[in-house]
Design a protein around this motif. Structure first.
Motif, PDB file in Angstrom:
ATOM      1  N   PHE A  42       0.904  -0.841   0.427  1.00 28.52           N
ATOM      2  CA  PHE A  42      -0.118  -0.532  -0.040  1.00 28.52           C
ATOM      3  C   PHE A  42       0.609   1.624   0.000  1.00 28.52           C
ATOM      4  CE2 PHE A  42      -1.914   3.169   2.927  1.00 28.52           C
ATOM      5  CZ  PHE A  42      -3.564   3.267   1.565  1.00 28.52           C
ATOM      6  N   GLU A  43       0.481   2.048  -1.488  1.00 26.09           N
ATOM      7  CA  GLU A  43       1.288   3.035  -0.960  1.00 26.09           C
ATOM      8  C   GLU A  43       1.496   3.938  -0.184  1.00 26.09           C
ATOM      9  OE1 GLU A  43       2.251   6.892  -4.312  1.00 26.09           O
ATOM     10  OE2 GLU A  43       0.880   5.090  -4.267  1.00 26.09           O
ATOM     11  N   GLY A  44       0.671   3.946   0.986  1.00 26.52           N
ATOM     12  CA  GLY A  44       0.948   4.556   2.005  1.00 26.52           C
ATOM     13  C   GLY A  44       1.397   4.660   2.752  1.00 26.52           C
ATOM     14  N   LEU A  45       1.997   3.305   3.109  1.00 27.67           N
ATOM     15  CA  LEU A  45       2.408   2.987   4.568  1.00 27.67           C
ATOM     16  C   LEU A  45       3.540   1.753   3.721  1.00 27.67           C
ATOM     17  CD1 LEU A  45      -0.903   1.755   6.207  1.00 27.67           C
ATOM     18  CD2 LEU A  45       0.543   3.534   6.834  1.00 27.67           C
ATOM     19  N   ALA A  46       4.965   2.161   5.004  1.00 25.67           N
ATOM     20  CA  ALA A  46       5.860   1.550   4.432  1.00 25.67           C
ATOM     21  C   ALA A  46       6.875   0.754   5.967  1.00 25.67           C
ATOM     22  CB  ALA A  46       6.596   2.620   4.177  1.00 25.67           C
ATOM     23  N   PRO A  47       7.316  -0.686   5.840  1.00 29.69           N
ATOM     24  CA  PRO A  47       7.600  -1.149   6.702  1.00 29.69           C
ATOM     25  C   PRO A  47       7.925  -0.358   8.411  1.00 29.69           C
ATOM     26  CG  PRO A  47       8.043  -1.806   4.811  1.00 29.69           C
ATOM     27  CD  PRO A  47       7.389  -0.884   4.608  1.00 29.69           C
ATOM     28  N   GLY A  48       7.922  -0.098   9.057  1.00 33.23           N
ATOM     29  CA  GLY A  48       8.164   0.423  10.135  1.00 33.23           C
ATOM     30  C   GLY A  48       7.554   1.318  10.802  1.00 33.23           C
ATOM     31  N   ASP A  49       6.453   2.087  10.259  1.00 35.45           N
ATOM     32  CA  ASP A  49       5.339   2.763  10.696  1.00 35.45           C
ATOM     33  C   ASP A  49       4.336   2.356  11.776  1.00 35.45           C
ATOM     34  OD1 ASP A  49       6.083   4.312   8.659  1.00 35.45           O
ATOM     35  OD2 ASP A  49       4.957   3.828   7.054  1.00 35.45           O
ATOM     36  N   ARG A  50       4.211   2.754  12.819  1.00 32.85           N
ATOM     37  CA  ARG A  50       3.347   3.300  13.532  1.00 32.85           C
ATOM     38  C   ARG A  50       1.661   2.583  13.743  1.00 32.85           C
ATOM     39  NH1 ARG A  50       5.342   5.175  19.387  1.00 32.85           N
ATOM     40  NH2 ARG A  50       4.492   6.616  18.306  1.00 32.85           N
ATOM     41  N   SER A  62      -2.124  -9.154  11.986  1.00 29.87           N
ATOM     42  CA  SER A  62      -3.199  -8.802  10.494  1.00 29.87           C
ATOM     43  C   SER A  62      -2.993  -7.817   9.124  1.00 29.87           C
ATOM     44  CB  SER A  62      -4.539  -7.460  11.430  1.00 29.87           C
ATOM     45  OG  SER A  62      -3.613  -6.713  11.386  1.00 29.87           O
ATOM     46  N   GLN A  63      -3.441  -8.641   8.892  1.00 27.49           N
ATOM     47  CA  GLN A  63      -3.296  -8.571   7.105  1.00 27.49           C
ATOM     48  C   GLN A  63      -4.946  -7.824   6.511  1.00 27.49           C
ATOM     49  OE1 GLN A  63      -0.077 -12.005   5.340  1.00 27.49           O
ATOM     50  NE2 GLN A  63      -2.172 -10.900   4.299  1.00 27.49           N
ATOM     51  N   LEU A  64      -4.937  -6.802   6.580  1.00 25.47           N
ATOM     52  CA  LEU A  64      -5.901  -5.122   5.798  1.00 25.47           C
ATOM     53  C   LEU A  64      -5.705  -4.814   4.684  1.00 25.47           C
ATOM     54  CD1 LEU A  64      -7.238  -4.820   9.363  1.00 25.47           C
ATOM     55  CD2 LEU A  64      -8.093  -6.488   8.024  1.00 25.47           C
ATOM     56  N   PRO A  65      -6.641  -4.316   4.311  1.00 30.97           N
ATOM     57  CA  PRO A  65      -6.193  -2.975   3.506  1.00 30.97           C
ATOM     58  C   PRO A  65      -5.699  -1.335   4.127  1.00 30.97           C
ATOM     59  CG  PRO A  65      -8.379  -3.607   2.941  1.00 30.97           C
ATOM     60  CD  PRO A  65      -7.958  -4.252   4.753  1.00 30.97           C
ATOM     61  N   GLY A  66      -4.580  -0.988   3.945  1.00 33.29           N
ATOM     62  CA  GLY A  66      -4.195  -0.263   3.362  1.00 33.29           C
ATOM     63  C   GLY A  66      -4.651   0.730   4.328  1.00 33.29           C
ATOM     64  N   LYS A  67      -5.828   1.218   4.130  1.00 37.28           N
ATOM     65  CA  LYS A  67      -6.814   2.750   4.146  1.00 37.28           C
ATOM     66  C   LYS A  67      -7.402   2.144   5.564  1.00 37.28           C
ATOM     67  CE  LYS A  67     -10.807   0.555   1.141  1.00 37.28           C
ATOM     68  NZ  LYS A  67     -11.679   1.136   0.619  1.00 37.28           N
ATOM     69  N   ALA A  68      -7.078   0.285   5.960  1.00 45.38           N
ATOM     70  CA  ALA A  68      -7.904   0.315   6.789  1.00 45.38           C
ATOM     71  C   ALA A  68      -7.225   1.213   8.585  1.00 45.38           C
ATOM     72  CB  ALA A  68      -8.476  -0.469   7.453  1.00 45.38           C
ATOM     73  N   TRP A  69      -5.865   1.656   8.223  1.00 42.58           N
ATOM     74  CA  TRP A  69      -5.288   1.614   9.570  1.00 42.58           C
ATOM     75  C   TRP A  69      -4.570   3.214   9.698  1.00 42.58           C
ATOM     76  CZ3 TRP A  69      -3.626  -2.449  12.134  1.00 42.58           C
ATOM     77  CH2 TRP A  69      -3.663  -3.241  12.293  1.00 42.58           C
ATOM     78  N   THR A  70      -4.420   3.636  10.442  1.00 43.33           N
ATOM     79  CA  THR A  70      -4.261   4.992  10.850  1.00 43.33           C
ATOM     80  C   THR A  70      -2.738   5.103  11.194  1.00 43.33           C
ATOM     81  OG1 THR A  70      -6.634   5.473  11.043  1.00 43.33           O
ATOM     82  CG2 THR A  70      -4.477   6.986  12.525  1.00 43.33           C
ATOM     83  N   LYS A  71      -2.116   5.586  10.270  1.00 45.66           N
ATOM     84  CA  LYS A  71      -0.481   5.803  10.415  1.00 45.66           C
ATOM     85  C   LYS A  71      -0.415   7.016  12.014  1.00 45.66           C
ATOM     86  CE  LYS A  71       4.044   7.505   7.997  1.00 45.66           C
ATOM     87  NZ  LYS A  71       4.591   8.234   7.823  1.00 45.66           N
TER      88      LYS A  71
END
Length: 336
Positions: A83-91, A102-111
């Motif tokens: 997912f373009e908006g998140l990278a390994p290491g992001d909280r 868990s594995q979810l669509p990137g838009k389900a997470w808040t950085k």
């Protein structure tokens, strides 16, 4: 292959929930699909609303599905991303559930912010959903003025602790109700409550109501309800005319028949307004709430306490303890 440990809802409670309703299992993580993010959870949130979702009954949200991991808020670290908006290491903060991964669509997470000014676990409590819940109940429903007396049950919990800091910032006389002298001392000495009343020595609502009258001599303008039952019946006679009640939870009735309101005529006599609310239905409130709550933490004016169980396998036990008031502050499970 990464094995993911999960706690699923194996059966629905018949009366009080028990460990038999849950099952610990392992399942392999599938390959990451385009647009998905793989997250290793660090903390899992345990909240009273989860008990209601275990029942197959009409509610404001769908029942928890049998055979699936229990739903719940999580914070963790991105391990792999497509997912373009998140990278390994992001909280990140999301609704990962009772599982280690868990594995979810990137838009389900808040950085989340990268600085350490706010501990990661706080985003599940004081600077997360419980804190925003306190903010919405206070500002959208109770709408206090400086000098008003406001009251909250479960005062030392995640919602109650945020409520105290927010109410004091608005110049309110802030009163809490909690169970036991240790929790009441914490509420007064660390959370900033003007006074906290211990409900445990009181055998009935009349006795507790008398104790509340002593610390709220001018009555109560606003009440934030987390418990119901005897606590609500003790507070209602103390409400002033045109008082507002923000109804967030009724934990006293989650494992059985809810306790009836002893004197519903008080709603008419005092022209009270009681509004049940779900924090997710106030999307415009989240940004200002999180900003204020984060600032209060950084300024040392909101010092929430946490009860942390270690390991996913201990989530059910910690959950039952929380429902019985055994936790001190926000109940979490540390997963890493």
């Amino acid at each position: 292959m990464t094995l993911n440990r999960q706690i699923i809802l194996a059966s629905r409670p018949d009366g009080a929930a028990s460990a038999d309703n849950f099952k610990l299992q392992e399942a392999p993580l599938p390959p990451l699909a385009e647009g998905e993010v793989r997250v290793r959870h660090h903390y899992l949130s345990l909240d009273p609303y989860m008990r209601g979702r275990m029942n197959d009954s009409k509610s404001y949200t769908a029942p928890q599905a049998l055979g699936e991991p229990m739903g719940g808020g999580t914070v963790g670290e991105v391990v792999e991303s497509r997912f373009e908006g998140l990278a390994p290491g992001d909280r990140v903060l999301g609704h990962g559930g009772w599982q280690e991964w868990s594995q979810l669509p990137g838009k389900a997470w808040t950085k989340l912010p990268t600085d350490d000014a706010v501990p990661l676990s706080y985003y599940l409590g004081a600077v997360g959903m419980p804190g925003v819940t306190a903010w919405v109940g206070l500002n959208e429903i109770i709408q206090p003025k400086a000098g008003d007396t406001v009251l909250v049950s479960a005062a030392s919990g995640a919602v109650g602790s945020a409520f105290a800091a927010l109410a004091k910032a608005r110049g309110c006389h802030t009163v809490g109700i909690a169970g036991g002298p240790e929790k009441c001392a914490y509420a007064e000495q660390e959370l900033g409550f003007d006074v906290c009343v211990d409900y445990r020595p009181h055998a009935d609502a009349q006795s507790l109501s008398k104790a509340l009258k002593a610390v709220c001599p001018n009555g109560v303008e606003g009440y934030f309800e987390n418990v119901g039952g005897m606590i609500m019946n003790a507070v209602l006679p103390r409400m002033n005319a045109f008082g507002r009640i923000a109804l967030c939870g009724l934990i006293a009735g989650y494992d059985g028949a809810p306790t009836a309101i002893d004197n519903p005529s008080l709603f008419l006599i005092q022209r009270l307004k009681m509004q049940g609310f779900i924090v997710s239905e106030f999307p415009k409130s989240w940004a200002p709430a999180l900003k204020e709550l984060g600032d209060l933490v950084k300024a040392g004016k909101l010092r929430p306490r946490e009860t942390v169980a270690q390991g996913l396998e201990h989530a059910p036990e910690a959950f039952f303890g929380m429902l019985k008031g055994k936790n001190f502050g926000k109940q979490l499970v540390k997963l890493i």
